[in-house]
Design a protein around this motif. Structure first.
Motif, mmCIF file in Angstrom:
data_model
loop_
_atom_site.group_PDB
_atom_site.id
_atom_site.type_symbol
_atom_site.label_atom_id
_atom_site.label_comp_id
_atom_site.label_asym_id
_atom_site.label_seq_id
_atom_site.Cartn_x
_atom_site.Cartn_y
_atom_site.Cartn_z
ATOM 1 N N GLY A 1 -0.437 -8.221 0.872
ATOM 2 C CA GLY A 1 -0.128 -7.856 2.254
ATOM 3 C C GLY A 1 -1.308 -8.081 3.180
ATOM 4 O O GLY A 1 -2.329 -8.664 2.803
ATOM 5 N N SER B 1 6.913 -8.632 5.189
ATOM 6 C CA SER B 1 5.923 -9.585 5.702
ATOM 7 C C SER B 1 6.378 -10.253 6.984
ATOM 8 O O SER B 1 5.559 -10.804 7.722
ATOM 9 C CB SER B 1 5.628 -10.650 4.641
ATOM 10 O OG SER B 1 6.821 -11.332 4.276
ATOM 11 N N GLY C 1 6.417 -4.247 2.081
ATOM 12 C CA GLY C 1 6.461 -5.690 1.861
ATOM 13 C C GLY C 1 7.277 -6.451 2.882
ATOM 14 O O GLY C 1 7.795 -7.534 2.599
#
Length: 644
Positions: A634, A484, A482
Motif C-alpha cells: 500500500g 488502491s 487495500g
C-alpha cells in the motif's frame, strides 16, 4: 489474448457495420438518446446555486474530466451548453473531435454543469442504452472516421453536425451486454494504456540518457583520466586541461535567416524552406519556397532562435548533410564552422545550456545574435573533436534504435487498442464471459466518492466524527483494506497521514453521489461536520459490486472498529499504522519501541506535544486485537509541508 465470436450473426443492413450478433437490434441514436437537453430543466434552481463549469480544456482525450471550476448558475445559464450527471459529451469542433475529446459527465456540483458550446450533449434513455457503452461507441474508429467525413465548415471551424450523431446507428446490444462490453473495454484498454505509458517512459529515459552522454562527451572528453581545469563558466564546469574554451564567433561564421514566408510554394519543389518547425522535427516537416535569400551549405548547422516559454524547439540544431538548396527562414540561424569539426559542434550546440539560460519560463524567448556570437564553447584539438563525434555517432545509434523500437511498439499498441474497441462495440467478439471475471472497473473520482459516501453515511451520527477522523479512515481504507483505486499521496501531517486533495475530491464526489454536505460553522481551522443528503444508501449496490465480498467486509469492519474511537485515538492508530507500514515496506521489522520512536520523533513535531510514549502501546495492542496490522504494502507516507 484472443476472444470468441458470438454463436450466430445476421446482416445488420448497415454497410459499415456488417453482420451483428443475431439477438442485437441496431437502431439510430435518435431513438436511444436525447440530444442537447433543454436548460428549462434547471429553471427552478436558485440563481446563486453553484454548478460545475467545463471549458474545452477541462475535457480530456481519453474521457478525463477536470471539475475544479464552478460558477453560479446565473452566470452560465445563457451562452453555454447545459448537461447534468450521467450525460455523455462529444467535442464537435476540429481538431478536438478528431483527438477524441469527450467524457461522461460525472461528479458535477449539484449534479449540474455548463460548459463550452463546442460540446454535443447526449443523454441516454435508461431503458435503451448506458452512458458507458455510448462513451465507448463514440470513441470507436467507425464513429470517429464517419464523424470527420460529415464535418461542415472550413479550416479550423469545421464541426460535426448534431444530425450526424442523431442518425448514427448503434449496433444495438442489450443493456446487460452494454454493461459487459464497457467493463471489458475499461479493463483491457487500461492494460494497453499502461503498456503504452511504459514505452513513453522508456523513450523519455532514453532521451535523458542520450543528452547526458552527449553533454559529458563534448565537455569532458573521452579520457576519464585527463587532467581537468575550471572553465570559469558556471554551466560548463571543469573541462580537460588541454582544451580551449572560446567564443563561438571565433570558430564559426554566423548568419540569421531572412523572411521567406512570401515565397512559400510547395508546388515549386525548388528550395527547402528551413523554418523552426523543420529544425525541431529534424527535417520531417518539409515545405518548399521559390526563393532563397539565406542559403545554407553542406555541413552548416541550423538552429532555432525563437520559441514559446519552456519550448522544446528553442536552440534545437540540425546539420545539412547534402547539397540540396536550403533557404533559412527568420527565427532560424546558420552556423558555418571554420576552425571546428561540424559534427562535434552540432552535438555541443544542440539544446546548449548557455543558450537555454535565456528562457525565463514566462515569456516567449528570442535568442539575439549576440547570444550565439558570445556563446562560450569547448574547442578540443581537431582530431579529438572528430574522435568524440565518431564515438557519439556510434553510441547514440543504440539509443536511437531503442527509441525507434519503443515508438513502433506504441503504434502497434495504439492500433491494437482501436481494433479492440471496434470489435467489442460492434459485436465482432463476445466479451460477456471475459467481462464477468474482471474486477468491476471504476475511475478514481468515482471510487473516491463511493468510499467517502460509505464512510460518512455510516459515521455522521457519531459525536466524535469529523474531517480528521474521516481522513484517517480514508487512509486506512487504502492502506489496510487495500482499496488502491483511491490512489492517495499521503504526507506526514500534524494530525496523521493526510492527502488534502484526496479528501477534497472525496467530499465533492460524495455531494454529487448522495447530496452529502460538509459544514464548518466556526470558519477555517475549526471542526468540520457532515450533513447527509436525501439520497442515503443509493451507492451501496455499486460499492459492493466494485469492491467484492472480501473488501466490502473489511471496509465494513474498519468503519465499525473506528466508531468507538475519539478523534485523538483515531489519529494515534492511523499514524502508528503509517510508521509501521513504512518501515515494513523498506525491509525492516520494527519493534514496538521503534514504531513508537518513529511516531514521536520522525513524524511531526506536534506528536511529542500531543502524545506520550506510555500511551502508545495500548493502541498497538488495540490494532493487533482488531486485525489492523500492516504488511508493508500500500501507500507510503512522505514528509509533509508542515514538518520543520
Amino acid at each position: 489474448m484472443s476472444f470468441p465470436a458470438y454463436p450466430s450473426y445476421r446482416d445488420s443492413g448497415v454497410e459499415w457495420l456488417g453482420d451483428v450478433p443475431s439477438h442485437w437490434v441496431p437502431a439510430r441514436l435518435r431513438f436511444l438518446v436525447q440530444l442537447n437537453p433543454s436548460k428549462s430543466e434547471v429553471s427552478g434552481l436558485d440563481s446563486d446555486a453553484e454548478v460545475s463549469f467545463v471549458p474545452m480544456e477541462a475535457v480530456g482525450e481519453q474521457g478525463e474530466l477536470s471539475l475544479d471550476r464552478t460558477r453560479p448558475i446565473s452566470e452560465v445559464l445563457t451562452g453555454y451548453t447545459y448537461f447534468r450527471e450521467g450525460d455523455v459529451s462529444i467535442a464537435k469542433i476540429t481538431p478536438c473531435f478528431e483527438n477524441g475529446k469527450g467524457a461522461i459527465m460525472r461528479n458535477l456540483a449539484g449534479g449540474v454543469g455548463f460548459g463550452t458550446t463546442e460540446l454535443i450533449v447526449v443523454r441516454p434513455r435508461q431503458d435503451r442504452t448506458t452512458p458507458e457503452f455510448l462513451d465507448w461507441l463514440f470513441r470507436s474508429p467507425a464513429f470517429r472516421s464517419r464523424g470527420e467525413a460529415a464535418m461542415y465548415g472550413a479550416g479550423g471551424q469545421k464541426r460535426v453536425p448534431d444530425d450526424f450523431v442523431r442518425d448514427f446507428i448503434s449496433p444495438g446490444p442489450p443493456l446487460a451486454e452494454q454493461v459487459a462490453i464497457a467493463a471489458f473495454l475499461d479493463r483491457e484498454t487500461a492494460k494497453i494504456d499502461a503498456l503504452i505509458e511504459e514505452q513513453r517512459r522508456l523513450i523519455a529515459l532514453l532521451k535523458e540518457k542520450r543528452q547526458a552522454v552527449i553533454s559529458h562527451a563534448v565537455t569532458k572528453g573521452l579520457d576519464p583520466h585527463a587532467p581537468m581545469k575550471d572553465s570559469e563558466i558556471e554551466w560548463l564546469g571543469s573541462v580537460p586541461a588541454h582544451w580551449e574554451v572560446k567564443r563561438l564567433s571565433t570558430v564559426a561564421y554566423f548568419e540569421s535567416g531572412k523572411a521567406h514566408e512570401p515565397f512559400i510554394d510547395d508546388a515549386a519543389d525548388e528550395h527547402i524552406y528551413v523554418s523552426a518547425r523543420f529544425v525541431s522535427t529534424q527535417g520531417e516537416s518539409l515545405r518548399f519556397c521559390s526563393a532563397n535569400l539565406t542559403p545554407a551549405l553542406r555541413d552548416d548547422i541550423l538552429m532555432v532562435m525563437s520559441d514559446l516559454p519552456n519550448g522544446r524547439a528553442l536552440a534545437r540544431a540540425y546539420m545539412v548533410t547534402d547539397d540540396r538548396s536550403y533557404a533559412v527562414n527568420q527565427r532560424v540561424c546558420l552556423i558555418r564552422c571554420q576552425d571546428a569539426y561540424p559534427r562535434f559542434m552540432l552535438y555541443q550546440l544542440d539544446r546548449n545550456e548557455g543558450l537555454l539560460s535565456y528562457d525565463d519560463g514566462m515569456n516567449q524567448t528570442h535568442l539575439p545574435n549576440r547570444a550565439f556570437l558570445k556563446l562560450m564553447v569547448c574547442v578540443p584539438p581537431l582530431n579529438e573533436q572528430e574522435e568524440i563525434a565518431a564515438d557519439l555517432d556510434r553510441r547514440l545509434t543504440a539509443f536511437n534504435d531503442l527509441a525507434a523500437e519503443a515508438r513502433r511498439g506504441i503504434e502497434l499498441l495504439t492500433e491494437r487498442r482501436a481494433a479492440l474497441v471496434s470489435a467489442a462495440v460492434t459485436g465482432k467478439i463476445d466479451v460477456r464471459g471475459s467481462a464477468k471475471v474482471l474486477p468491476f472497473p471504476i475511475d478514481r473520482t468515482r471510487a473516491r466518492g463511493l468510499i467517502a459516501t460509505e464512510i460518512i453515511e455510516r459515521s455522521a451520527n457519531q459525536s466524535t466524527f469529523g474531517r480528521v477522523k474521516f481522513q484517517k479512515i480514508a487512509f486506512l481504507a487504502e492502506a489496510h483494506v487495500g482499496i488502491s483505486e483511491l490512489a492517495g499521496s499521503y504526507t506526514r501531517e500534524a494530525a496523521g497521514p493526510l492527502d488534502r486533495v484526496l479528501i477534497e475530491e472525496m467530499e465533492s464526489a460524495a455531494r454529487s453521489i448522495a447530496g452529502i454536505e460538509h459544514e464548518q460553522p466556526g470558519g477555517a481551522g475549526t471542526t468540520v461536520s457532515y450533513r447527509l443528503g436525501n439520497q442515503s444508501g443509493v451507492h451501496r449496490q455499486e460499492l459492493a459490486q466494485w469492491l467484492g465480498e472480501d473488501r466490502t467486509a473489511k471496509l465494513d469492519k474498519l468503519i465499525g472498529d473506528f466508531a468507538a474511537l475519539s478523534t485523538k485515538e483515531a489519529e494515534a492508530v492511523a499514524t502508528l499504522y503509517g510508521v509501521w507500514n513504512d518501515a515494513l515496506s523498506e525491509g525492516a521489522s520494527p519493534s514496538d519501541d521503534e514504531i513508537i520512536s518513529g511516531f514521536l520523533n520522525d513524524w511531526h513535531p506536534e506528536k511529542r506535544a500531543k502524545f506520550r510514549a506510555s500511551d502508545l502501546p495500548e493502541w498497538l495492542g488495540w490494532m493487533r486485537r482488531h486485525g489492523i496490522v500492516p504488511t508493508g504494502s500500500g501507500p507510503k507516507t512522505t514528509t509533509g509541508r508542515l514538518f520543520v
